[in-house]
Write an enzyme that holds these catalytic residues in place. Structure first.
Site, PDB file in Angstrom:
ATOM      1  N   ASP A   1       0.854  -1.188   0.000  1.00  0.00           N
ATOM      2  CA  ASP A   1       0.000   0.000   0.000  1.00  0.00           C
ATOM      3  C   ASP A   1       0.884   1.230   0.000  1.00  0.00           C
ATOM      4  O   ASP A   1       2.042   1.189   0.428  1.00  0.00           O
ATOM      5  CB  ASP A   1      -0.914   0.006   1.231  1.00  0.00           C
ATOM      6  CG  ASP A   1      -1.927   1.148   1.228  1.00  0.00           C
ATOM      7  OD1 ASP A   1      -2.299   1.600   0.129  1.00  0.00           O
ATOM      8  OD2 ASP A   1      -2.331   1.585   2.324  1.00  0.00           O
ATOM      9  N   HIS A   2       0.337   2.327  -0.489  1.00  0.00           N
ATOM     10  CA  HIS A   2       1.025   3.613  -0.444  1.00  0.00           C
ATOM     11  C   HIS A   2       0.744   4.304   0.884  1.00  0.00           C
ATOM     12  O   HIS A   2      -0.414   4.478   1.266  1.00  0.00           O
ATOM     13  CB  HIS A   2       0.549   4.512  -1.582  1.00  0.00           C
ATOM     14  CG  HIS A   2       1.140   4.168  -2.912  1.00  0.00           C
ATOM     15  ND1 HIS A   2       0.417   4.228  -4.094  1.00  0.00           N
ATOM     16  CD2 HIS A   2       2.382   3.760  -3.257  1.00  0.00           C
ATOM     17  CE1 HIS A   2       1.198   3.870  -5.098  1.00  0.00           C
ATOM     18  NE2 HIS A   2       2.388   3.593  -4.620  1.00  0.00           N
TER      19      HIS A   2
ATOM     20  N   TYR B   1      -4.781   4.717   0.238  1.00  0.00           N
ATOM     21  CA  TYR B   1      -5.905   3.866  -0.178  1.00  0.00           C
ATOM     22  C   TYR B   1      -5.602   3.090  -1.461  1.00  0.00           C
ATOM     23  O   TYR B   1      -6.458   2.969  -2.334  1.00  0.00           O
ATOM     24  CB  TYR B   1      -7.197   4.697  -0.334  1.00  0.00           C
ATOM     25  CG  TYR B   1      -7.258   5.870   0.606  1.00  0.00           C
ATOM     26  CD1 TYR B   1      -7.369   5.671   1.987  1.00  0.00           C
ATOM     27  CD2 TYR B   1      -7.163   7.182   0.147  1.00  0.00           C
ATOM     28  CE1 TYR B   1      -7.390   6.740   2.867  1.00  0.00           C
ATOM     29  CE2 TYR B   1      -7.182   8.258   1.026  1.00  0.00           C
ATOM     30  CZ  TYR B   1      -7.295   8.022   2.381  1.00  0.00           C
ATOM     31  OH  TYR B   1      -7.314   9.088   3.259  1.00  0.00           O
ATOM     32  N   HIS B   2      -4.409   2.496  -1.537  1.00  0.00           N
ATOM     33  CA  HIS B   2      -4.009   1.770  -2.740  1.00  0.00           C
ATOM     34  C   HIS B   2      -3.521   0.353  -2.437  1.00  0.00           C
ATOM     35  O   HIS B   2      -2.442  -0.040  -2.893  1.00  0.00           O
ATOM     36  CB  HIS B   2      -2.885   2.533  -3.461  1.00  0.00           C
ATOM     37  CG  HIS B   2      -3.267   3.884  -3.935  1.00  0.00           C
ATOM     38  ND1 HIS B   2      -2.336   4.874  -4.214  1.00  0.00           N
ATOM     39  CD2 HIS B   2      -4.485   4.439  -4.196  1.00  0.00           C
ATOM     40  CE1 HIS B   2      -2.960   5.965  -4.623  1.00  0.00           C
ATOM     41  NE2 HIS B   2      -4.266   5.722  -4.611  1.00  0.00           N
ATOM     42  N   PRO B   3      -4.267  -0.465  -1.711  1.00  0.00           N
ATOM     43  CA  PRO B   3      -3.784  -1.822  -1.424  1.00  0.00           C
ATOM     44  C   PRO B   3      -3.793  -2.683  -2.687  1.00  0.00           C
ATOM     45  O   PRO B   3      -4.709  -2.597  -3.511  1.00  0.00           O
ATOM     46  CB  PRO B   3      -4.784  -2.343  -0.394  1.00  0.00           C
ATOM     47  CG  PRO B   3      -6.052  -1.589  -0.674  1.00  0.00           C
ATOM     48  CD  PRO B   3      -5.595  -0.212  -1.095  1.00  0.00           C
TER      49      PRO B   3
END
Length: 539
Positions: free
Chosen positions: A300-301, A475-477
Site C-alpha cells: 500500500d502507499h 488507499y491503494h492496497p
C-alpha cells in the site's frame, strides 16, 4: 435475477463477485455480445447516496458505513503500534464510488517490470491499448489517450490560485512542468485529471454498469455478501451468498470471477478453502488448495501530510466553514457543475526522484487547497492547505488473513509500513524536497507558517518520528493475489487461479507489485484486458 427462495439455485455462464472498479467492467464487457448470461454480486447497496456523485463528496463518504467496509489494520509496528483506517467501497462501483477521483496510470516502467518478472503480455506496450480503449479523454485522442470509451477523464473544473501556485513553485524548485502525467513520461509537476463527467463522479458503476443494466442477460444483485465458492474437485462451480438474511447459490457454467479487491478477494478465497493450509485449518475450513501466496505480498502507499497556514482566505476551509460561501458553492455546483464541490483528492501535484540516480520518480505529491487533522474529519477553522508525500514503490510487504470463518467478520490486515530503510529514507528526502517547493517564490506570498510538522522539525530522526506518528494510507492496497510464475504467485498471466479450474481473480490484488501512482485506472485496465481473455477462452 428473480428472488429465489432460501437455498434455491440459479445458473449463469459467469458469476462475478464484487461490483467495484473491475467487476463493473467485467459485467459490461462479458454481457455485451448477448451470448453469455452474467450475474454480478455486490455486498453493498445501489449507488444512490447523493454524495457519491459529487466529486468533493468523498469527504462525506470516508466514514459512511452504508457504503464503506470501514476496515482497520492491525497495530502497525512501523507506525508506533497505531492502527490505520482503511476505507474501501461497499456499494455499486466499489472504491471507484468513494475514492478521490484521480486518474493516474503509473509509469511505463511499472508494466515493463511486470513483464520482466515473467508476466508475458503485461508490458507497457501490451496494456496501453486497454487504457485507450477504456478512456473518453476530454482533451482528445493521441498516442497515449483514447476517446469514445466508457470512462470519462476530465480536467478540473475549479480555478484555484493555490493549486496553480504549487505547480509554479515546483518548477521554480527545479521540477519540470508536465502537462500530462499519463503521457510520454510521468516525471514533473502539473495538474491531475479526474474520473469525472461534466462535474459528476464517473465511477465504474456509472460508466460501465449503468449503460448495461437493460440487458436481459445481465443480472445485478446488491446486498449480496458472498460466503464461499463451491468446488467440484479442483473446479470452481458456484458461489454461495447471503441476501436479506437468506442463503442463495449461483452456479457458474463457465467461470467464477472474483473482483472483491485486495482485501475481499483473498478473504473469499481463504474462506473457500484456497489459501495457506495451516491458516485455513486453524479456522476449521476444509483445504481445497494449499496456496501460501493467497493474502501474501500486501502493499500500500503511505502518505505523510504537511499542512500550511494560508495568508489569504481562499482555501476550501474558508468556503466550507462560512455559511454564506458554503451555500454559494452548493448553488454553483447545482447550476453549473463547477466550483469548489468539483475538487478531487488532489488538484495539482508532482512526481520526482529523491536521488538523481533513480531510473524514475519515487515520490508523488498530492496538493489540495484545504487542511484537516485527519482525512474525513472537519476542516481546520483557519485558512490552510495540504501537500502530502507518497512513496511510490515501497519495499515493505504485509499480509491479509482471515481472523474467522465468518464471512461477515473483517480480515486481519497487516501492511507493515516503513519496514525497510529504503522506505524510511524516501519519506525523509521527500519531505525535504516538498519543503523546498513550499518555500519557493510562487507560494511565498500565500504561506504564513507550517502548522505541522512545524519549522522546528528538521532532523532525520524528528522527521521520521513525524512520519510514524501521522502517516496514513493513500488507499491503494494491491498484490494479495498477485500474478506470476513463482510458487507464491496466485494467478497466472491470464488471471486464472493456479491449481484451480474455472476461477479467476480480476482486480488490484493481481498486480505483481504496486503501481507508481493511483490504482483505479490500472484496475479498470486490468478488467478490460481480462474481459478479452475470458471471451477468447470461451470460444
Amino acid at each position: 435475477m428473480n428472488n429465489n427462495g432460501a437455498g434455491e439455485t440459479a445458473e449463469f455462464d459467469y458469476v462475478i463477485v464484487g461490483a467495484g472498479s473491475a467487476g463493473c467492467v467485467l459485467a459490461n464487457r462479458l454481457s455485451a455480445n448477448g451470448k453469455h448470461s452474467v450475474l454480478l454480486l455486490e455486498a453493498g447497496p445501489k449507488d444512490s447516496n447523493i454524495w457519491i456523485h459529487v466529486p468533493l463528496g468523498y469527504g462525506k463518504l470516508f466514514k459512511e458505513k452504508s457504503v464503506n467496509w470501514m476496515y482497520q489494520t492491525e497495530p502497525e509496528p512501523g507506525l508506533g503500534g497505531r492502527q490505520v483506517f482503511q476505507p474501501r467501497g461497499k456499494v455499486l462501483g466499489g472504491s471507484s464510488s468513494i475514492n478521490g477521483l484521480l486518474y493516474v496510470r503509473g509509469q511505463h516502467e511499472d508494466y515493463d517490470r511486470w513483464r520482466q518478472r515473467g508476466n508475458v503480455g503485461w508490458g507497457y506496450d501490451d496494456v496501453l491499448p486497454y487504457f485507450k480503449k477504456a478512456e473518453n479523454q476530454q482533451r482528445g485522442a493521441d498516442d497515449y489517450h483514447g476517446t469514445g470509451g466508457p470512462l470519462s477523464v476530465s480536467d478540473w473544473r475549479h480555478e484555484d490560485p493555490l493549486s496553480e501556485a504549487f505547480v509554479k513553485a515546483a518548477v521554480e524548485a527545479g521540477i519540470p512542468f508536465n502537462p500530462d502525467f499519463n503521457g510520454k513520461t510521468q516525471e514533473g509537476a502539473g495538474f491531475f485529471q479526474t474520473t469525472t463527467q461534466r462535474g459528476r463522479r464517473a465511477s465504474s458503476a456509472y460508466c460501465y454498469l449503468r449503460p448495461a443494466m437493460g440487458r436481459s442477460n445481465l443480472h445485478v444483485e446488491t446486498s449480496a455478501l458472498a460466503q464461499r465458492i463451491l468446488f467440484e474437485g479442483r473446479r470452481a462451480s458456484a458461489v454461495v451468498y447471503r441476501q436479506n438474511g437468506n442463503p442463495r447459490t449461483a452456479r457458474a457454467r463457465k467461470e467464477v470471477l472474483v473482483s472483491g479487491g485486495a482485501y475481499n478477494s483473498p478473504q473469499l478465497l481463504q474462506l473457500s478453502g484456497v489459501g495457506p493450509a495451516d491458516l485455513l485449518k486453524s479456522h476449521g475450513i476444509d483445504v481445497v488448495l494449499d496456496a501460501a501466496g493467497v493474502g501474501n505480498d500486501l502493499q500500500d502507499h503511505l502518505q505523510v501530510r504537511i499542512v500550511t497556514r494560508c495568508a489569504q482566505k481562499i482555501t476550501l476551509n474558508d468556503i466550507i466553514n462560512h455559511p454564506v460561501r458554503r451555500v454559494m458553492a452548493g448553488a454553483r455546483y447545482a447550476l453549473a457543475r463547477s466550483g469548489p464541490l468539483t475538487v478531487a483528492a488532489g488538484t495539482s501535484g508532482a512526481f520526482f526522484k529523491t536521488d538523481p540516480r533513480l531510473a524514475s520518480p519515487d515520490i508523488q505529491i498530492h496538493f489540495i487547497p484545504f487542511s484537516t487533522d485527519k482525512m474525513g474529519e472537519k476542516l481546520h477553522p483557519f485558512s490552510g492547505f495540504t501537500a502530502s508525500v507518497c512513496q511510490l514503490r515501497p519495499e515493505s510487504r504485509g499480509s491479509l488473513k482471515i481472523g474467522s470463518a465468518d464471512p461477515s467478520a473483517p480480515p486481519e490486515i497487516r501492511i507493515n509500513y516503513l519496514a525497510t530503510e529504503t522506505d524510511r529514507a524516501a519519506f525523509i528526502d521527500g519531505i525535504r524536497i516538498l519543503r523546498k517547493i513550499l518555500a519557493a517564490p510562487a507560494l511565498k506570498s500565500y504561506c504564513v507558517d507550517e502548522v505541522y510538522p512545524g519549522a522546528n522539525v528538521t532532523s532525520d530522526e524528528d522527521l521520521l518520528d513525524f512520519c510514524r506518528k501521522t502517516g496514513s494510507t493513500v488507499y491503494h492496497p494491491t498484490s494479495t493475489c498477485r500474478m506470476g510464475n513463482d510458487p507464491l504467485a496466485v494467478v497466472d498471466q491470464r488471471l486464472r487461479v493456479r491449481g484451480i479450474e474455472g476461477l479467476r481473480v480480476v482486480d488490484a490484488s493481481v498486480m505483481p507489485d504496486l503501481m507508481s501512482g493511483n490504482t483505479n485506472a490500472p484496475t479498470i485496465m486490468i478488467a478490460e484486458k481480462a474481459s478479452d481473455m475470458i471471451l477468447e477462452d470461451a470460444r
